[in-house]
Design an enzyme around this catalytic site. Structure first.
Site, short mmCIF file in Angstrom:
data_model
loop_
_atom_site.label_atom_id
_atom_site.label_comp_id
_atom_site.label_asym_id
_atom_site.label_seq_id
_atom_site.Cartn_x
_atom_site.Cartn_y
_atom_site.Cartn_z
CB THR A 187 -6.81 -33.64 -1.16
OG1 THR A 187 -7.83 -32.90 -1.14
CG2 THR A 187 -6.88 -34.79 -0.32
CD GLN B 76 -10.81 -21.69 -1.14
OE1 GLN B 76 -10.97 -20.82 -2.16
NE2 GLN B 76 -11.33 -22.82 -1.56
CB SER C 89 -5.07 -26.75 -5.23
OG SER C 89 -5.71 -27.69 -6.28
CB ALA C 90 -3.37 -25.56 -10.67
CG HIS C 91 -9.11 -27.00 -8.65
ND1 HIS C 91 -10.33 -27.28 -8.31
CD2 HIS C 91 -8.39 -27.92 -7.80
CE1 HIS C 91 -10.41 -27.56 -6.92
NE2 HIS C 91 -9.30 -28.30 -6.76
CB THR D 187 6.13 -39.93 -14.27
OG1 THR D 187 6.88 -41.16 -14.26
CG2 THR D 187 6.57 -38.99 -15.55
CB CYS E 163 -14.85 -31.73 0.77
SG CYS E 163 -13.76 -31.07 -0.26
N1 PMP Z 1 -7.89 -27.08 1.37
C1 PMP Z 1 -8.71 -25.87 1.03
C2 PMP Z 1 -8.69 -24.56 1.96
C3 PMP Z 1 -9.70 -25.92 -0.07
O1 PMP Z 1 -10.77 -25.07 -0.05
C4 PMP Z 1 -9.58 -27.27 -0.78
C5 PMP Z 1 -10.87 -27.42 -1.81
N2 PMP Z 1 -11.85 -27.45 -1.48
C6 PMP Z 1 -8.59 -28.23 -0.65
C7 PMP Z 1 -7.67 -27.92 0.61
C8 PMP Z 1 -8.34 -29.47 -1.35
O2 PMP Z 1 -7.77 -29.12 -2.60
P1 PMP Z 1 -8.07 -29.98 -3.63
O3 PMP Z 1 -9.29 -30.08 -4.28
O4 PMP Z 1 -6.70 -29.52 -4.71
O5 PMP Z 1 -7.59 -31.49 -3.42
#
Ligand code: PMP
Length: 374
Positions: A74, A171, A191-193, A229, A316
């Site tokens: 994000t 993704q 994004s790592a998660h 940081t 989201c």
């Molecule tokens: N872009 C895409 C295509 C996503 O699927 C997501 C997560 N749903 C995000 C951005 C946002 O990622 P983050 O949870 O790391 O902010």
């Protein structure tokens, strides 16, 4: 006995792998300190941080000085789109983008940048960038979070060799090969998660030739583009997760393909559904299915009670239960987008879990059918 839950929501987030946790705890046991400090304690953690940056750069086809750590995708999408805004006159995007790209793109429009809406075909592909000029910022994801459709970026980029491209690869990274310079993007977010790493850290790759306008001030870290940081322990986790994802990409890919076939076969024998997106060429672990005649919010609640973790759209927007803008942009019929569910698998699931999951889903759909007939 509590029902065993089956997690089919891996596009929302993935479980952290034990190797990743181990790498992070190993770092935390040995080190602490601020990577910006001039003393030796600082220098030691700075070395760890820079090793992570170099590893990420190598794995994603970038130079180390092009890697900016952020808090997630994000922030990376916001920083890229708002940070490139001063260089362009027009911003082009399609409604299939994630809200974290759509909202900053719309903010640029509110600030006076011209908007160009990219059209999407029924499988979710953007078919042309031909009208874009070198003063256009194209905002285009690599893989869709709801349907798994993978954009044909190489072909599209040929139509649009000059100008700026922000690629949200959140993704895609860790799932399919991603090479920053081959894509030819100006900026790229991950994004790592989403690839079995820790939540709270992402990366933004920024082409060396581009100067982004920082969105925060008050620090010199990361070339002043993203001050603050750096969370070194999270960077260690991200780098480890990305390394494992790249090393094991082929096996995970194949495993997910088999699991998806098993899931579809089990479901097909028991209920009717249609697949949204390009099932053949999309992400192997993502399935967006419509069960026409049934409302996805009702089905979602029933599945949750039946022990299935899944989603009606992107995480989201779930909770708001609005029809999916992604499916709407693809021209999907109202009946189809009102009954759409997203099931996203991972390579760690057993055959038995996937079959059990598909059977529970089929049972809940059939019970809804019985209720609507009675
Ligand atoms: N872009 C895409 C295509 C996503 O699927 C997501 C997560 N749903 C995000 C951005 C946002 O990622 P983050 O949870 O790391 O902010």
């Amino acid at each position: 006995m509590p029902i065993r839950r089956i997690y089919l929501d891996n596009n929302s987030t993935t479980p952290m792998l034990p190797e990743v946790l181990e790498a992070m705890t190993d770092y935390a046991r040995k080190h602490w300190g601020n990577p910006a400090s001039a003393h030796r304690t600082g220098a030691a953690v700075r070395r760890v941080l820079e090793d992570c940056r170099a590893k990420v750069a190598t794995l994603l086809g970038a130079f180390p000085d092009e890697v900016i750590f952020t808090s997630g995708a994000t922030e990376a999408n916001n920083l890229a789109i708002l940070g490139l805004g001063h260089l362009v006159e027009e911003v082009a995007f399609a409604a299939i983008e994630h809200p974290s790209s759509l909202e900053p793109a719309k903010r640029l429009v509110q600030q006076g940048t011209r908007q160009h809406t990219l059209q999407v075909d029924p499988l979710g592909y953007v078919d042309s960038l031909a009208v874009c000029t070198k003063a256009t910022l194209i905002v285009l994801q690599l893989a869709n979070h709801e349907t798994g459709t993978v954009q044909r970026l190489a072909k599209l980029r040929q139509q649009y060799p000059a100008g700026y491209l922000h690629c949200d690869a959140t993704q895609a990274v860790g799932k399919i090969p991603v090479h920053f310079h081959q894509i030819g993007a100006s900026t790229l977010a991950a994004s790592a998660h989403k690839f079995f790493g820790p939540p709270g850290i992402g990366v933004l790759l920024v082409n060396r030739c581009i100067r982004l306008e920082p969105q925060q001030s008050g620090g010199h870290q990361q070339q002043g583009v993203r001050p603050g940081t750096e969370p070194v322990m999270l960077a260690v986790g991200l780098a480890k997760a990305l390394e494992l994802a790249c090393e094991q990409m082929q096996q995970r890919h194949e495993r997910c393909r088999l699991l998806r076939e098993l899931f579809l076969m089990t479901l097909q024998q028991q209920v009717n559904f249609v697949i949204n997106g390009d099932a053949e060429h999309g992400l192997n672990h993502t399935l967006n299915l419509s069960f026409p005649g049934y409302a996805s919010d009702v089905l979602f609640i029933r599945l949750d009670l039946a022990g299935i973790d899944c989603s009606t759209g992107s995480a989201c927007s779930s909770g708001s239960m609005l029809p999916s803008p992604v499916l709407q942009a693809m021209g999907t019929s109202a009946d189809r987008h009102k009954s759409a569910m997203r099931f996203s698998l991972n390579h760690l699931l057993s055959d038995e879990e996937v079959v059990d999951g598909a059977e529970r889903i089929a049972r809940e759909v059939r019970q809804l059918q019985t209720h609507s007939l009675s």
